[in-house]
Design a protein around this motif. Structure first.
Motif, PDB file in Angstrom:
ATOM      1  N   TYR B  33       0.845  -1.186   0.000  1.00  0.00           N
ATOM      2  CA  TYR B  33       0.000   0.000   0.000  1.00  0.00           C
ATOM      3  C   TYR B  33       0.883   1.240   0.000  1.00  0.00           C
ATOM      4  O   TYR B  33       1.973   1.242   0.580  1.00  0.00           O
ATOM      5  CB  TYR B  33      -0.901   0.014   1.241  1.00  0.00           C
ATOM      6  N   PHE B  35       0.626   5.626   0.529  1.00  0.00           N
ATOM      7  CA  PHE B  35      -0.184   6.689   1.103  1.00  0.00           C
ATOM      8  C   PHE B  35       0.483   8.045   0.869  1.00  0.00           C
ATOM      9  O   PHE B  35       1.721   8.142   0.776  1.00  0.00           O
ATOM     10  CB  PHE B  35      -0.322   6.512   2.627  1.00  0.00           C
ATOM     11  N   TYR B  37       0.290  11.614   3.072  1.00  0.00           N
ATOM     12  CA  TYR B  37      -0.202  12.308   4.242  1.00  0.00           C
ATOM     13  C   TYR B  37       0.187  13.774   4.151  1.00  0.00           C
ATOM     14  O   TYR B  37       1.270  14.114   3.650  1.00  0.00           O
ATOM     15  CB  TYR B  37       0.384  11.720   5.538  1.00  0.00           C
ATOM     16  N   GLN B  39       0.808  17.322   6.366  1.00  0.00           N
ATOM     17  CA  GLN B  39       1.090  17.840   7.703  1.00  0.00           C
ATOM     18  C   GLN B  39       1.131  19.373   7.638  1.00  0.00           C
ATOM     19  O   GLN B  39       2.139  19.968   7.278  1.00  0.00           O
ATOM     20  CB  GLN B  39       2.403  17.295   8.257  1.00  0.00           C
ATOM     21  N   ARG B  43       0.924  20.571  12.759  1.00  0.00           N
ATOM     22  CA  ARG B  43       1.623  19.280  12.961  1.00  0.00           C
ATOM     23  C   ARG B  43       0.701  18.079  12.826  1.00  0.00           C
ATOM     24  O   ARG B  43       1.179  16.944  12.825  1.00  0.00           O
ATOM     25  CB  ARG B  43       2.301  19.191  14.344  1.00  0.00           C
ATOM     26  N   GLN B  44      -0.602  18.274  12.723  1.00  0.00           N
ATOM     27  CA  GLN B  44      -1.524  17.143  12.625  1.00  0.00           C
ATOM     28  C   GLN B  44      -1.342  16.419  11.300  1.00  0.00           C
ATOM     29  O   GLN B  44      -1.409  17.027  10.239  1.00  0.00           O
ATOM     30  CB  GLN B  44      -2.967  17.634  12.752  1.00  0.00           C
ATOM     31  N   MET B  45      -1.120  15.127  11.335  1.00  0.00           N
ATOM     32  CA  MET B  45      -0.974  14.319  10.123  1.00  0.00           C
ATOM     33  C   MET B  45      -2.357  13.923   9.624  1.00  0.00           C
ATOM     34  O   MET B  45      -3.166  13.358  10.359  1.00  0.00           O
ATOM     35  CB  MET B  45      -0.162  13.050  10.421  1.00  0.00           C
ATOM     36  N   LEU B  47      -4.518  12.029   6.416  1.00  0.00           N
ATOM     37  CA  LEU B  47      -4.468  11.185   5.227  1.00  0.00           C
ATOM     38  C   LEU B  47      -5.070  11.924   4.038  1.00  0.00           C
ATOM     39  O   LEU B  47      -6.180  12.441   4.109  1.00  0.00           O
ATOM     40  CB  LEU B  47      -5.227   9.885   5.470  1.00  0.00           C
ATOM     41  N   ARG B  50      -4.879   7.095  -0.649  1.00  0.00           N
ATOM     42  CA  ARG B  50      -4.316   5.760  -0.447  1.00  0.00           C
ATOM     43  C   ARG B  50      -4.429   4.976  -1.749  1.00  0.00           C
ATOM     44  O   ARG B  50      -5.422   5.080  -2.463  1.00  0.00           O
ATOM     45  CB  ARG B  50      -5.096   5.066   0.662  1.00  0.00           C
ATOM     46  N   PHE B  91       3.952  13.978   3.002  1.00  0.00           N
ATOM     47  CA  PHE B  91       4.760  12.780   3.187  1.00  0.00           C
ATOM     48  C   PHE B  91       4.171  11.621   2.404  1.00  0.00           C
ATOM     49  O   PHE B  91       2.976  11.334   2.475  1.00  0.00           O
ATOM     50  CB  PHE B  91       4.819  12.390   4.662  1.00  0.00           C
ATOM     51  N   PHE B 102       4.318   1.608   8.609  1.00  0.00           N
ATOM     52  CA  PHE B 102       4.530   2.652   7.625  1.00  0.00           C
ATOM     53  C   PHE B 102       6.007   3.019   7.537  1.00  0.00           C
ATOM     54  O   PHE B 102       6.681   3.152   8.560  1.00  0.00           O
ATOM     55  CB  PHE B 102       3.743   3.915   8.012  1.00  0.00           C
ATOM     56  N   PHE B 104       8.114   6.119   5.904  1.00  0.00           N
ATOM     57  CA  PHE B 104       7.854   7.447   5.371  1.00  0.00           C
ATOM     58  C   PHE B 104       9.042   7.993   4.590  1.00  0.00           C
ATOM     59  O   PHE B 104      10.204   7.707   4.905  1.00  0.00           O
ATOM     60  CB  PHE B 104       7.551   8.428   6.516  1.00  0.00           C
TER      61      PHE B 104
END
Lengths: 114, 114
Positions: B33, B35, B37, B39, B43-45, B47, B50, B91, B102, B104
Motif C-alpha cells: 500500500y 499513502f 499524508y 502535515q 503538525r496534525q498528520m 491522510l 491511499r 509525506f 509505515f 515514510f
C-alpha cells in the motif's frame, strides 16, 4: 470522539532524566504505534503494539520502552534522555494491524533534551 | 527495510494552478500500500489519499490524484486547483501487504502563492 490524544505538547528535559510520553485513543483501535520525526528524515517507527499486552520494536527502538496494559493507552518511556532524542514524537492508531488501514495520528509532542 | 524517497524538499505553486509531488520507493514485494499524508503547520498528520498496489486504477480524492507507476516504483501526487489551505508538508508512505507498518519519505514542503 477525541481521536488520538498526546500529552504533553512540549517538554524540555536534561540529559539523564526520565519521562513518559502519554498516548490515548478512544476509537477502540487494536493497533498503536510511536514515531519520531526529525528534520529531513520523515517519520520513523519506534515501537508498536497489535493489542493489549503485545508490543514489538520498530526501526529505532533504542533508548525507549513501551507497554500496553489497556486497549486505550500506549505510553512511551525514555529511561535516560539523551540529546539525540530531541525530536517530535507522534502516536498513531489504526483499527487493527492489517495492511492498508488508515493510521490516525495524535498532535505530537515536541521534546528537547539539553 | 523499505526506502521511500521524496527528491523535492520544497516546491511552490500559484493558487489555482496544478502541482505534482514526486515519490519513489524500493521494494521487492508485489503487493503493498502507498499513502500520501499532509502535515500543516499545526503538525496534525492527515491522510490525503491511499493506493493499493494490485489495483491498476489510480486513486482520486476530489482535487487530489495519484500517478502510480508500479514498474517504475513511482507514486506521485497531483494537486489540481491549488488552494492556500494546501500549503503543508506532504509525506509519502509505504506499507507492506502483510502488516500495517509505515515507512515514510523525508517530505516535501509545498508553498502556495496567492
Amino acid at each position: 470522539n477525541a481521536g488520538v490524544t498526546q500529552t504533553p505538547k512540549f517538554q524540555v528535559l536534561k540529559t539523564g532524566q526520565s519521562m513518559t510520553l502519554q498516548c490515548a485513543q478512544d476509537m477502540n483501535h487494536e493497533y498503536m504505534s510511536w514515531y519520531r520525526q526529525d528534520p529531513g528524515m520523515g517519520l520513523r517507527l519506534i515501537h508498536y503494539s497489535v493489542g493489549a499486552g503485545i508490543t514489538d520494536q520498530g526501526e529505532v527502538p533504542n533508548g525507549y520502552n513501551v507497554s500496553r496494559s489497556t486497549t486505550e493507552d500506549f505510553p512511551l518511556r525514555l529511561l535516560s534522555a539523551a540529546p539525540s532524542q530531541t525530536s517530535v514524537y507522534f502516536c498513531a492508531s489504526s483499527a487493527d494491524w492489517m495492511a492498508g488501514n488508515e493510521q490516525f495520528f495524535g498532535p505530537g509532542t515536541r521534546l528537547t533534551v539539553l | 527495510a523499505q526506502t521511500v524517497t521524496q527528491s523535492q524538499p520544497e516546491m511552490s505553486v500559484q493558487e489555482a494552478e496544478t502541482v505534482t509531488l514526486s515519490c519513489t520507493y524500493d521494494t521487492s514485494e508485489s503487493d503493498y500500500y502507498l499513502f500520501w499524508y499532509k502535515q500543516p503547520p499545526s503538525r496534525q498528520m492527515i491522510l490525503v489519499i491511499r493506493q493499493e498496489a494490485y489495483k491498476q486504477q489510480n486513486a482520486t480524492e476530489n482535487r487530489f490524484s495519484v500517478n502510480f507507476q508500479k514498474a517504475a516504483k513511482s507514486f506521485s501526487l497531483k494537486i489540481s486547483d491549488s488552494q492556500l489551505g494546501d500549503a503543508a508538508m506532504y509525506f509519502c508512505a509505504y506499507s507492506p501487504y502483510n502488516f500495517n507498518k509505515f515507512y515514510f519519505g523525508s517530505g516535501t514542503k509545498l508553498n502556495v502563492k496567492p
